[in-house]
Design a protein around this motif. Sequence first.
Motif, PDB file in Angstrom:
ATOM      1  N   ILE A  86      11.121  16.488  -5.174  1.00 46.91           N
ATOM      2  CA  ILE A  86      10.939  18.051  -5.969  1.00 46.91           C
ATOM      3  C   ILE A  86      12.073  18.735  -5.495  1.00 46.91           C
ATOM      4  CG2 ILE A  86       9.704  20.117  -6.047  1.00 46.91           C
ATOM      5  CD1 ILE A  86       7.072  18.427  -5.461  1.00 46.91           C
ATOM      6  N   GLY A  87      12.675  19.493  -6.391  1.00 48.10           N
ATOM      7  CA  GLY A  87      14.132  20.110  -6.063  1.00 48.10           C
ATOM      8  C   GLY A  87      15.134  19.498  -5.645  1.00 48.10           C
ATOM      9  N   ASP A  88      15.982  19.656  -4.756  1.00 45.01           N
ATOM     10  CA  ASP A  88      17.358  19.002  -4.641  1.00 45.01           C
ATOM     11  C   ASP A  88      17.281  18.008  -3.574  1.00 45.01           C
ATOM     12  OD1 ASP A  88      16.964  20.668  -2.464  1.00 45.01           O
ATOM     13  OD2 ASP A  88      19.077  21.433  -2.614  1.00 45.01           O
ATOM     14  N   ARG A  89      16.113  17.483  -2.997  1.00 44.61           N
ATOM     15  CA  ARG A  89      15.774  16.504  -1.962  1.00 44.61           C
ATOM     16  C   ARG A  89      16.188  15.204  -2.747  1.00 44.61           C
ATOM     17  NH1 ARG A  89      13.522  18.250   2.834  1.00 44.61           N
ATOM     18  NH2 ARG A  89      13.675  20.653   2.641  1.00 44.61           N
ATOM     19  N   ARG A  90      16.479  14.295  -2.171  1.00 43.61           N
ATOM     20  CA  ARG A  90      16.833  12.876  -2.542  1.00 43.61           C
ATOM     21  C   ARG A  90      15.947  11.771  -2.222  1.00 43.61           C
ATOM     22  NH1 ARG A  90      22.465  11.152  -0.744  1.00 43.61           N
ATOM     23  NH2 ARG A  90      21.694  11.916   1.318  1.00 43.61           N
ATOM     24  N   LEU A  91      15.512  11.065  -2.729  1.00 43.91           N
ATOM     25  CA  LEU A  91      14.588  10.134  -2.617  1.00 43.91           C
ATOM     26  C   LEU A  91      14.799   8.839  -3.308  1.00 43.91           C
ATOM     27  CD1 LEU A  91      11.671   9.704  -1.315  1.00 43.91           C
ATOM     28  CD2 LEU A  91      10.696  10.157  -3.642  1.00 43.91           C
ATOM     29  N   SER A  92      14.901   7.599  -2.345  1.00 41.77           N
ATOM     30  CA  SER A  92      15.044   6.250  -3.237  1.00 41.77           C
ATOM     31  C   SER A  92      13.927   5.865  -4.151  1.00 41.77           C
ATOM     32  CB  SER A  92      15.210   5.078  -2.129  1.00 41.77           C
ATOM     33  OG  SER A  92      16.358   5.378  -1.017  1.00 41.77           O
ATOM     34  N   GLY A  93      14.529   5.134  -5.046  1.00 45.13           N
ATOM     35  CA  GLY A  93      13.518   4.811  -6.015  1.00 45.13           C
ATOM     36  C   GLY A  93      14.060   4.472  -7.443  1.00 45.13           C
ATOM     37  N   PHE A  94      13.425   4.090  -8.311  1.00 47.83           N
ATOM     38  CA  PHE A  94      13.782   3.847  -9.699  1.00 47.83           C
ATOM     39  C   PHE A  94      13.880   5.380 -10.633  1.00 47.83           C
ATOM     40  CE2 PHE A  94      12.246  -0.306  -8.929  1.00 47.83           C
ATOM     41  CZ  PHE A  94      13.209  -1.128  -9.181  1.00 47.83           C
ATOM     42  N   LEU A  95      14.992   5.312 -11.263  1.00 54.14           N
ATOM     43  CA  LEU A  95      15.328   6.563 -12.282  1.00 54.14           C
ATOM     44  C   LEU A  95      14.824   6.281 -13.233  1.00 54.14           C
ATOM     45  CD1 LEU A  95      19.002   7.165 -10.952  1.00 54.14           C
ATOM     46  CD2 LEU A  95      16.883   8.185  -9.980  1.00 54.14           C
ATOM     47  N   PHE A  96      14.711   6.910 -14.411  1.00 52.86           N
ATOM     48  CA  PHE A  96      14.402   6.742 -15.809  1.00 52.86           C
ATOM     49  C   PHE A  96      15.103   5.901 -16.409  1.00 52.86           C
ATOM     50  CE2 PHE A  96      11.914  11.109 -14.950  1.00 52.86           C
ATOM     51  CZ  PHE A  96      10.826  10.646 -15.452  1.00 52.86           C
ATOM     52  N   PRO A  97      14.725   5.100 -17.262  1.00 51.40           N
ATOM     53  CA  PRO A  97      15.487   3.955 -18.108  1.00 51.40           C
ATOM     54  C   PRO A  97      16.474   4.936 -18.880  1.00 51.40           C
ATOM     55  CG  PRO A  97      13.087   4.031 -18.520  1.00 51.40           C
ATOM     56  CD  PRO A  97      13.032   4.909 -17.339  1.00 51.40           C
TER      57      PRO A  97
END
Length: 146
Positions: A86-97
């Motif tokens: 949420i917001g400008d934080r970064r998180l590893s994971g899949f993005l939208f296809p």
Amino acid sequence: MTGVQTCALPISHISGQAKSLHRDSANQLWLKNATYTTCDLDNIDWILSASEINLDNKSHQGTAKNVVIKFQHVPFLYLPYLRFPIGDRRLSGFLFPDFANTDPSGVEISLPYYWNIPPNRDAPIPPLFLKKPGTKLHTALRHLNP
């Protein structure tokens, strides 16, 4: 709050609705039977729906359960659980296809993975399937500076 609640933010092209929402503090918001899209309201090409969404402003993360993504009203992706920043934080994971159709390559499908390497590095890894030439992988290691 119960009943169908609709919210549209036309400047950011974000809209959605929820059958119910509950806020227990300034940090926690729960939505039941919710939808989300960035399409114009008069032309919704894709929409994400979930049975439950929790937005936690303290951890800057959201979670969703029983997520269905539809394109042109046709479901094409189901995820039992989804975690997102949420917001400008970064998180590893899949993005939208990402989907495309071009003359030289035909159908193109990409399911990018974002690897957050703290504190100031990341690596987007977008595998790409092209109908004519086949599969490609473009990876970049980025060093993020202010």
